[in-house]
Design an enzyme around this catalytic site. Structure first.
Site, short mmCIF file in Angstrom:
data_model
loop_
_atom_site.label_atom_id
_atom_site.label_comp_id
_atom_site.label_asym_id
_atom_site.label_seq_id
_atom_site.Cartn_x
_atom_site.Cartn_y
_atom_site.Cartn_z
N ILE A 1 37.48 32.90 39.51
CA ILE A 1 37.61 31.56 40.11
C ILE A 1 38.92 30.87 39.71
CG2 ILE A 1 36.41 30.22 38.28
CD1 ILE A 1 34.94 28.94 40.91
N GLY B 1 41.75 32.30 39.62
CA GLY B 1 42.86 32.98 40.29
C GLY B 1 43.24 32.29 41.59
N ALA C 1 39.77 40.48 38.70
CA ALA C 1 40.38 41.80 38.49
C ALA C 1 41.66 41.66 37.69
CB ALA C 1 40.72 42.46 39.83
N THR D 1 41.35 46.28 48.48
CA THR D 1 42.79 46.10 48.62
C THR D 1 43.49 47.20 49.42
OG1 THR D 1 44.86 46.24 47.35
CG2 THR D 1 42.91 47.13 46.29
N GLU E 1 46.02 48.58 48.48
CA GLU E 1 46.52 49.56 47.50
C GLU E 1 45.68 50.84 47.53
OE1 GLU E 1 48.82 50.13 44.69
OE2 GLU E 1 49.99 48.87 46.02
N TYR F 1 45.49 50.83 39.22
CA TYR F 1 44.83 49.70 39.90
C TYR F 1 44.18 50.15 41.20
CZ TYR F 1 44.50 45.52 42.86
OH TYR F 1 44.06 44.54 43.73
N LYS G 1 40.20 50.30 42.12
CA LYS G 1 39.69 49.55 43.28
C LYS G 1 39.02 50.49 44.28
CE LYS G 1 40.74 45.07 42.84
NZ LYS G 1 39.86 43.94 43.17
#
Ligand code: NAP
Ligand code: GDD
Length: 354
Positions: free
Chosen positions: A19, A21, A97, A140, A142, A164, A168
């Site tokens: 929250i 972020g 994250a 994401t 990514e 990362y 994810k």
């Protein structure tokens, strides 16, 4: 004769992890506006890091009435489980994250723990508590890794190249597995890059807008990494709207959230300098690229190997046709409008700091 029946509408409860972020703060605003009781998971830190939600936190009409904060950590099973047990939320938005791709090469274990197992902790809690809670996962672009220059959609191949992206991808798959195995409402928003004035200062867009504001007001130069990477950049405020819309569907699905346009890091830098009316010359040699102010010959910024990654995703471009079909979501903010909003925000803020 018609009799009016008083209908009591149950207030929905949502937990937002992450929250503090960029996205968490916009989503909190959106859910409060929609009448939700919002519970945010925050981490303890030695300094206060609630800048992005201070306007909510400091509003006595909201704080501890419809907006609550709870200490916890994605790496800590007990804090996740006891929060879900206590709140029994209708919806959980998992936005927490370790979200920095380059940092994930330096902290691969921690990234896997928070970004992959953190999602599993949420799913296991919801399952073992036998709740009907809907779970949204911030997935994401990514996870695609290095694809060719095609528009990526829900059916494209996932081949992540960073710790990362790999963490994810675990979360993406575990969401799908729990949805299928236990008939849970769990969905992935495959979010392409999205930015705003609230973007963390170590991500490239904000590094550029803050860096240029520092150049304008303090004549300080700044360093960048790879200028040739392309990203599909949208506005964070619009992306949290998509998250909420996905959670209102009857059946969970995974959707790509993107603008369908891709620009390079150099394009972003050049557009920002154009807005600031900085005329520059670009000087390239084998070691570095420099941007020099034509007006006074001063260095504005230059590249430095320190900001490059061991493995780079060179090109990202999304196709959100399915999101338009299923949730009527379409981005409105253009690339130029996004750059302008961020440049103007940092210009004013750095001036105030001076
Ligand atoms: P962000 O600004 O970096 O925010 C990350 C949030 O996660 C912060 O609130 C942070 O808390 C929290 N967090 C990190 N590690 C945690 C842990 N171990 N336990 C509890 N909280 C933890 O990221 P964002 O841009 O808002 O992105 C939101 C989510 O979307 C992330 O999951 C990110 O990976 C994903 N995503 C973002 C984008 C994008 O372009 N922005 C694109 C695709 C996916 P602190 O404030 O305490 O650090
Ligand atoms: N951070 C950073 N700093 N990136 C730089 C720099 C620099 O000084 N110079 C060039 N870049 C390049 C990176 O190499 C990358 O190709 C691109 O700019 C974007 O970098 P970031 O802004 O750090 O974002 P990202 O694309 O790696 O990751 C973001 O988007 C993902 C979605 O695709 C993050 O928000 C992730 O959490 C998110 O999942």
């Amino acid at each position: 004769m018609f009799q009016l029946m008083a209908k009591t509408v149950k207030q929905k409860k949502a937990i937002i992890t992450g929250i503090t972020g960029q996205d968490g703060s916009y989503l909190a605003e959106l859910l409060i506006k929609k009448g939700y009781q919002v519970h945010g998971l925050i981490r303890r830190a030695s300094i206060i890091k609630t800048d992005r939600i201070d306007h909510i936190f400091n509003n006595p009409k909201i704080f501890n009435k419809t907006f609550f904060l709870h200490y916890g950590d994605m790496t800590d099973d007990i804090s996740i489980n006891s929060l879900i047990y206590k709140i029994r939320p209708d919806e959980i938005y998992n936005l927490a994250a370790q979200s920095h791709v380059k940092v994930s090469f330096e902290l691969p274990m921690y990234t896997a723990n928070a970004d992959a197992l953190g999602t599993l902790r949420i799913l296991e809690s919801v399952k073992s508590l036998r709740l009907n809670t809907k779970v949204y996962q911030a997935s994401t672009s990514e996870i695609y890794g290095n694809s060719s220059k095609v528009k990526l959609d829900e059916n494209s191949v996932f081949r992540p190249v960073s710790p990362y992206g790999i963490a994810k991808l675990y979360s993406f798959e575990i969401i799908r597995a729990y949805r299928k195995a236990y008939n849970m409402f769990a969905c992935n928003g495959i979010l392409f890059n999205h930015e705003s004035p609230r973007r963390g200062e170590t991500f490239v867009t904000r590094k550029i807008t803050k860096g240029l504001a520092n150049y304008v007001h303090k004549q300080e130069s700044f360093l960048l990494g790879n200028l040739n990477a392309y990203r599909d950049w949208g506005h964070a405020k619009e992306y949290v709207d998509a998250m909420w819309k996905m959670m209102q569907l009857k059946k969970p699905i995974d959707l790509v959230i993107s603008t369908g346009k891709s620009y390079s890091v150099r394009d972003f830098l050049v557009e920002a300098m154009k807005i600031l009316e900085i005329n520059f010359i670009e000087i390239k040699n084998r070691k570095e690229t420099k941007f020099i102010d034509k007006k006074n010959n001063q260095l504005i910024c230059k590249t430095d190997k320190r900001y490059e990654r061991p493995n780079e995703v060179n090109y990202l471009l999304g196709n959100s046709n399915l999101a338009f079909k299923r949730i009527k979501w379409k981005p409105k903010v253009t690339f130029k409008e996004l750059v302008k909003e961020m440049v103007n925000f940092d210009l004013i803020n750095v001036k105030k700091e001076k």
